[in-house]
Design a protein around this motif. Structure first.
Motif, short mmCIF file in Angstrom:
data_model
loop_
_atom_site.label_atom_id
_atom_site.label_comp_id
_atom_site.label_asym_id
_atom_site.label_seq_id
_atom_site.Cartn_x
_atom_site.Cartn_y
_atom_site.Cartn_z
N THR A 194 38.81 91.63 59.98
CA THR A 194 37.47 91.05 59.88
C THR A 194 37.14 90.74 58.43
N ARG A 195 37.64 91.54 57.50
CA ARG A 195 37.41 91.27 56.07
C ARG A 195 38.21 90.05 55.62
N TYR A 242 46.39 92.71 53.38
CA TYR A 242 46.48 92.76 54.85
C TYR A 242 47.78 92.13 55.34
N THR A 283 42.08 95.87 63.02
CA THR A 283 40.98 94.94 63.32
C THR A 283 39.92 94.95 62.23
N LEU A 284 39.61 96.13 61.70
CA LEU A 284 38.61 96.23 60.62
C LEU A 284 39.06 95.44 59.40
N GLU A 285 40.31 95.61 59.01
CA GLU A 285 40.81 94.89 57.85
C GLU A 285 40.87 93.38 58.11
N ASP A 305 42.36 99.86 65.55
CA ASP A 305 41.01 99.79 64.98
C ASP A 305 41.05 99.50 63.49
N GLU A 306 41.98 100.16 62.77
CA GLU A 306 42.10 99.92 61.34
C GLU A 306 42.56 98.49 61.08
#
Length: 242
Positions: free
Chosen positions: A86-87, A65, A82-84, A79-80
């Motif tokens: 969160t991980r 990331y 933010t998704l990464e 969106d992509e």
């Protein structure tokens, strides 16, 4: 939206918009990556505790990331990103790491966390817990409840009925102590947890001789417990905000 500037959003922003926002903080992605690499290296190579193993997959996701913010390729959209992110947060959370330090170089959180688990922090915390009256009130109710149970099992010779004087005396005492517990405000979070756990255990029958559910804490008691729990959490929230 996460705290990092999306590379996709930054790439697509009009130049004039960028010029109109000189107050926007400049994110040192290279510095962030270097600190995350240091975190991963230490977690991978140093002794942490017996049986320690770093989550290698989580570490790889976190490094990937931050490297994408430095080296690319950019994320296709926010969106992509933010998704990464969160991980990444899950990796930091599960390994007890400070995002403040990784992102801003701010060591305050790390210092405070170490102070909390220090001998002094433990001693002061134990002292505060001992001072919480909730623990004494729980023990007092355990005794009063046990005394009442014994009193109603002690039947009058030649009958199947308990001694009414003992039943009333110990019953009144149990009700009095139960009211004190249900209406007092715990002064510590461990005290609050102990109170809620005890009420649940009593209600589920853990302290009942028969093991059946016990409705000693009636509706009014339970409402009082909820209100006092709110008071305790409100007090601690106010203290944390200072």
């Amino acid at each position: 939206m996460n705290m990092f500037v999306s590379s996709a959003a930054a790439a697509g922003a009009p130049a004039v918009a960028m010029n109109l926002a000189p107050h926007e903080p400049v994110v040192d992605h290279q510095g962030i990556l270097a600190r995350v690499e240091q975190i991963v290296d230490v977690l991978r190579t140093r002794y942490i505790c017996e049986g320690w193993q770093m989550d290698e997959d989580g570490a790889a996701r976190a490094l990937n990331y931050f490297r994408r913010h430095v080296e690319g390729p950019g994320f296709k959209d926010e969106d992509e990103d933010t998704l990464e992110f969160t991980r990444v947060l899950e990796f930091f959370r599960s390994h007890g790491q400070s995002l403040d330090w990784a992102h801003d170089g701010d060591l305050a959180g790390m210092i405070c966390r170490l102070a909390k688990v220090s001998p002094r922090g433990g001693a002061l915390g134990a002292s505060c817990v001992k001072a919480d009256p909730t623990f004494a009130e729980i023990e007092a109710h355990k005794k009063a409840s046990a005394d009442y149970s014994a009193a109603i099992r002690d039947v009058v010779p030649g009958t199947l009925d308990p001694d009414t004087v003992k039943e009333e005396t110990f019953g009144d005492r149990e009700a009095e102590v139960r009211h004190e517990l249900a209406t007092s405000v715990p002064t510590t979070l461990p005290g609050l947890l102990a109170m809620l756990t005890y009420v649940e255990d009593v209600s589920s029958g853990k302290y009942s001789a028969s093991g059946r559910p016990d409705n000693a804490f009636d509706r009014n008691d339970l409402l009082n417990v909820i209100v006092r729990a709110q008071d305790c959490l409100r007090d601690h929230s106010a203290g944390s905000a200072v």
